[in-house]
Enzyme design. Sequence first.
Site, mmCIF file in Angstrom:
data_model
loop_
_atom_site.group_PDB
_atom_site.id
_atom_site.type_symbol
_atom_site.label_atom_id
_atom_site.label_comp_id
_atom_site.label_asym_id
_atom_site.label_seq_id
_atom_site.Cartn_x
_atom_site.Cartn_y
_atom_site.Cartn_z
ATOM 1 N N SER B 76 -6.123 -2.939 -4.943
ATOM 2 C CA SER B 76 -5.534 -1.725 -4.392
ATOM 3 C C SER B 76 -4.510 -1.134 -5.350
ATOM 4 C CB SER B 76 -4.866 -2.126 -3.064
ATOM 5 O OG SER B 76 -4.529 -0.993 -2.319
ATOM 6 N N ASP B 77 -4.321 0.162 -5.262
ATOM 7 C CA ASP B 77 -3.268 0.807 -6.044
ATOM 8 C C ASP B 77 -2.687 1.977 -5.257
ATOM 9 O OD1 ASP B 77 -1.817 0.921 -8.620
ATOM 10 O OD2 ASP B 77 -2.659 2.939 -8.707
ATOM 11 N N THR B 78 -1.375 2.121 -5.311
ATOM 12 C CA THR B 78 -0.703 3.198 -4.577
ATOM 13 C C THR B 78 0.054 4.093 -5.554
ATOM 14 O OG1 THR B 78 -0.442 1.802 -2.630
ATOM 15 C CG2 THR B 78 1.013 3.703 -2.775
#
Lengths: 211, 211
Positions: B76-78
């Site tokens: 995941s990446d935000t």
Amino acid sequence: MGNGKIKFVLASASPRRKELIGHLKVPFEIMTLNVPEESTSTNPINFCLDIAKVKGEAVYSKLRSEKSEALFVVSSDTIVCLGEKIYGKPKNRDEAHTYLMELSGKTHSVFTAVFVHYYNSGIEETFGFVEESKVTFNTITPAIMERYLDTGDSLDKAGAYGIQGPSLTFISRVEGDYANVVGFPLSRFVMEAEIHFKKWLPEEDLWLNLF
Amino acid sequence: MGNGKIKFVLASASPRRKELIGHLKVPFEIMTLNVPEESTSTNPINFCLDIAKVKGEAVYSKLRSEKSEALFVVSSDTIVCLGEKIYGKPKNRDEAHTYLMELSGKTHSVFTAVFVHYYNSGIEETFGFVEESKVTFNTITPAIMERYLDTGDSLDKAGAYGIQGPSLTFISRVEGDYANVVGFPLSRFVMEAEIHFKKWLPEEDLWLNLF
């Protein structure tokens, strides 16, 4: 103008409100009294404002009777509403299950009322407001429902859920102030309190140091 | 169909993602590898999806090279976006201050990409998605800014803030998935994973036990 030392009291036992208000700079005390949390209103805004007010009045009156000099008492109430129905805290797991089944797959409103009683050197003031946020649940599958009820997260919360934890498996959307859904509209409180403190203490910068 | 035991790996060191995924029933392990988090894309959706994918690919390849049988790797990446600018984690307090001044009084977007690598008995599958939420900040006063920077909450977070804590003094509004702003769109992940597991494991009910 008083001595500049205002006793800030939170009239709520909610650990979530305590945590939220703990993000402010001002030190505060917690004091709650057992008062009947009742309202004759069917309008959700008036309903939660009535309850917030009565919670705060009890604490304010007691502290005033003890001759507390400068006082700022904050009280609050949170309710969940879907259609005409107002949801408070569920009595038990079965009621929590019923509430969550009714809210499943739908968008409901969360109303939090904040009421402030202020006293300083013979001057008495109050203000109150209600903030509304909307929360959307996915359809809660039986497996996710059981698992959530098993966590016990439902039992002390309006609408049978708390937004901070395991309920996030089925909460798809928030519209509005998130802290309001947790139980206290912190950013609006900061703004409203600033407006009122500017009126009440125009020559002091005490309110500047509160937040 | 494999042995029904799928190793669930979270390829992220974020304590916030660990906590969110911890609300699921399925046990999981955490494994991260140092890979350059780079994307040539200027589109925020592709940008964070590229980074999520590359984080997951590294972990997936390593585990596959160790002959792990059934695997489900989630990465995941935000990122935070305002206009054309993409905000990652600030390097230091000064950069955090700059980011927050730019976001103050405005509405920005938070994008979280999720990428899944799946392997079971010779079959390899992937899926990915990006969830967008919008967050509105009040104008951050100098006093509140200083106080927030002093908490140190900014430093390991995209856009220089975390939504769970002291930043709630200036966050007035969320539109969309709250968990997505924390760093992982949990409710959408549950739905997407269910859709894919139904395709991948039509005769098993393993996916039913995941969430």
